[in-house]
Design an enzyme around this catalytic site. Sequence first.
Site, short mmCIF file in Angstrom:
data_model
loop_
_atom_site.label_atom_id
_atom_site.label_comp_id
_atom_site.label_asym_id
_atom_site.label_seq_id
_atom_site.Cartn_x
_atom_site.Cartn_y
_atom_site.Cartn_z
N CYS A 276 0.83 -1.20 0.00
CA CYS A 276 0.00 0.00 0.00
C CYS A 276 0.87 1.25 0.00
O CYS A 276 1.43 1.62 1.04
CB CYS A 276 -0.93 -0.02 1.22
SG CYS A 276 -1.93 1.47 1.36
N CYS B 116 -0.35 4.07 2.26
CA CYS B 116 -0.09 3.85 3.70
C CYS B 116 1.39 4.06 4.01
O CYS B 116 1.73 4.67 5.03
CB CYS B 116 -0.44 2.43 4.11
SG CYS B 116 -1.96 1.78 3.45
N ASP B 117 2.27 3.54 3.19
CA ASP B 117 3.68 3.45 3.57
C ASP B 117 4.64 4.31 2.75
O ASP B 117 5.82 4.42 3.09
CB ASP B 117 4.14 1.98 3.46
CG ASP B 117 3.39 1.08 4.43
OD1 ASP B 117 3.00 1.58 5.51
OD2 ASP B 117 3.16 -0.09 4.12
#
Length: 319
Positions: free
Chosen positions: A141, A144-145
């Site tokens: 992701c 997200c990261d």
Amino acid sequence: MATRVQCLIIGSGPAGYTAAIYASRANLQPVLIDGPQQGGQLTMTTLVENFPGFPDGAEPFQMLDDMRRQAMRFGTQFVSGIVTKASFDHPADGAQPEHHVWVDDTDEYIAQTVIIATGASAKWLGLPTEKEYMGRGVSACATCDGFFYRNKTVAVVGGGDTACEEAGYLAGLCQKVYMIVRKPYLRAADIMQKRVMENPKIEVLFEHNTLRLTGEGKVQGADLIYRKDTPEAQERHIDIDGFFLAIGHHPNTDLFKGSLDLDEEGYIKVSGDSPRTNIAGVYAAGDCADPHYRQAIVAAASGCKAAIEADRFLQSCQC
Ligand code: NDP
């Protein structure tokens, strides 16, 4: 003997927990079945930095545990186990439905409403060290990261819309982005392809496959092979700090095939913006019904909607 409940929630990610918070506060006395991976996909992230209200980021296990305790505080009952079978009722208008759900093949629940929040799982390449490096360079992701790889070099695997989108997002943060594409072309929509090909920070490595990830305790590189299984096959190494998988997701809905309307990819079909499925009293929240956004905050919001719908449904039928 079967346990009768007003509201049964299947899944323990942000969608399931949020549904549990709302359903318990509405006095539906929900029972939540954890499923095989308590906490869901979020547990595979290192730090959640995009959930509002956490200016310093949230440690995912802590965040999920807090959601769980919040639901428990209002009376949600938690059951450890895996749902192995479900049989949904088709009640006449206004009649009380009886949906049957079995946990670990043995424990039967008869529920008036069911909220399915079973999530989705990222597809993996199946490399030997891929899961070992999860959270230490491997991610599924970018939203997200990606932030952890600012000004670094990363690779994105895949040639579909997700891969192009993730590569574009990462190019906004990173120094360089490789796209590792196994075919000689991208599968993504034309406009997505154009954006990728015109982005000077993205280098597309067509006809490349990943052989292995390398690095001491974290990802530092990847060994690739060009034109695998042909006479021109050639190995090469790239130095990278992050390796993003974007080869698709699989919704965790196999259990519901044949009993609920699913789309071609297996995502549960819901009615427009609402979490209603084709069965009265059965709702789908979070990634099991969302091929597009796949974010904890969106999953949480749909869990909230599902609980509100369940409450309204119970009030409207003769339950
Ligand atoms: P897709 O299935 O469309 O693409 C997966 C990509 O990963 C393909 O390029 C595929 O290669 C590659 N791949 C699969 N397995 C492997 C493997 N083992 N090794 C290397 N490469 C592999 O998935 P997406 O997640 O990209 O998209 C899913 C759906 O969501 C699509 O319908 C897409 O259009 C939609 N979507 C739409 C977006 C938008 O409109 N903004 C954004 C994101 C997704 P190959 O081509 O060789 O099969």
